[in-house]
Design a protein around this motif. Structure first.
Motif, short mmCIF file in Angstrom:
data_model
loop_
_atom_site.label_atom_id
_atom_site.label_comp_id
_atom_site.label_asym_id
_atom_site.label_seq_id
_atom_site.Cartn_x
_atom_site.Cartn_y
_atom_site.Cartn_z
N ASP A 195 0.83 -1.21 0.00
CA ASP A 195 0.00 0.00 0.00
C ASP A 195 0.86 1.26 0.00
OD1 ASP A 195 -2.26 -1.53 -0.04
OD2 ASP A 195 -2.91 -1.05 2.00
N ARG A 196 1.93 1.25 0.77
CA ARG A 196 2.82 2.42 0.79
C ARG A 196 3.47 2.63 -0.57
NH1 ARG A 196 6.00 1.84 6.64
NH2 ARG A 196 4.18 2.22 7.99
N VAL A 255 0.96 4.27 -2.93
CA VAL A 255 0.81 5.70 -2.65
C VAL A 255 1.96 6.49 -3.30
CG1 VAL A 255 0.84 7.45 -0.83
CG2 VAL A 255 -0.53 5.37 -0.55
N GLU A 290 -3.43 5.89 -5.03
CA GLU A 290 -3.47 6.10 -3.59
C GLU A 290 -4.79 5.61 -3.00
OE1 GLU A 290 -5.56 9.67 -5.20
OE2 GLU A 290 -3.88 8.39 -5.80
N LYS A 291 -5.83 5.54 -3.82
CA LYS A 291 -7.14 5.07 -3.36
C LYS A 291 -7.39 3.61 -3.71
CE LYS A 291 -9.51 8.43 -5.31
NZ LYS A 291 -10.68 9.28 -5.69
N LYS A 347 -5.13 1.35 -4.93
CA LYS A 347 -3.95 0.49 -4.73
C LYS A 347 -3.69 -0.43 -5.93
CE LYS A 347 -3.42 2.19 -0.60
NZ LYS A 347 -4.59 3.10 -0.50
#
Length: 275
Positions: free
Chosen positions: A204-205, A208, A220-221, A223
């Motif tokens: 996830d990071r 982003v 970012e939403k 993924k």
């Protein structure tokens, strides 16, 4: 006489296992505020004991193999299904018997709590490793083989060679380590759940960060998963360098003159989207 604020502070400073003594101490206090306060802490203790019982059940396999295997490692992945980004695997060796409240299959944990658990696992794990396979590698060897490859990389990233791998339902080829596949393992083993948290948060990071490079796709939403917004962006702009070409062919506008990221740059939309 102690104030209600004093009593609340006493509960907060006392280990939960000792709260029963405090309940007995204040059960005859007639003040409504005290009775309300102790009822709140009784509910908190009930929830705590329920969570401890769940965590104990999730140590079933670690305890089953603990006598014969000194070092047990959980393995799990994140990102097999998305249209974009790598598949990421986590490998985690936890101290024997460690229970982290809220640790569960990453899909059952809020994003905020996943971040907290990620830091707790980093701090308390005996060792943890992360492995990845890129979108290009996924296209080259398929998602299953790329997932196995990421899992092998995660094991190689450990500082300690484990005696046993607890895997979420799979057997990883080309690993000379004993393995046990557990169906729905990320919800049945704390070691696998910890690995799922490490893999999910790491991925996830990354997504982003990719969103800053390729803002059109709202990574970012979503993924990298195929949300409606993501599919529409694919049809409008074509793929970017982190898309998995073998996953997105139904959503890419192949109209002549439409350039994708990484080739001739992006052209402005000059026609209606097509599939």
């Amino acid at each position: 006489m102690q104030t209600i604020k004093d009593i609340r502070s006493l509960f907060e400073k006392t280990e939960k296992e000792q709260w029963h003594a405090l309940f007995s101490q204040y059960k005859d206090d007639a003040r409504a505020g005290v009775q309300k306060l102790t009822a709140q802490y009784e509910r908190k203790l009930e929830a705590h004991e329920k969570e401890q019982a769940r965590l104990e059940r999730m140590l079933e396999f670690e305890r089953k193999y603990g006598d014969e295997c000194r070092c047990i490692c959980g393995i799990d992945e994140a990102g097999r299904g998305p249209f974009a980004g790598p598949v990421v695997a986590g490998a985690v060796i936890l101290p024997a018997g460690l229970k982290l409240e809220g640790l569960n299959d990453s899909k059952q944990v809020s994003a905020a709590r996943r971040e907290e658990l990620y830091e707790e696992i980093r701090e308390k794990a005996v060792s943890f490793g992360i492995g990845m396979s890129s979108p290009a590698r996924i296209d080259e060897i398929n998602i299953l083989q790329a997932t196995y490859e990421a899992m092998r990389h995660a094991v190689e990233d450990l500082e300690i060679v484990p005696d046993l791998l607890l895997n979420d339902a799979v057997t990883i080829p080309q690993l000379p380590i004993r393995q046990v596949g557990i169906v729905k393992g990320d919800a049945r083993s704390l070691s696998i759940a910890a690995a799922s948290i490490m893999a999910k948060v790491t991925r996830d990071r990354l997504m982003v960060e990719y969103a800053e490079l390729y803002p059109e796709y709202s990574f970012e939403k979503n993924k990298g998963y195929g949300s409606r917004e993501h599919r529409e962006a694919l049809m409008k702009y074509g793929p970017c360098p982190i898309h998995r070409n073998t996953f997105i062919h139904n959503y890419v506008n192949r109209q002549e003159g439409r350039a994708a990221y990484g080739t001739e740059g992006r052209e402005e939309d000059s026609g209606s989207p097509g599939v």
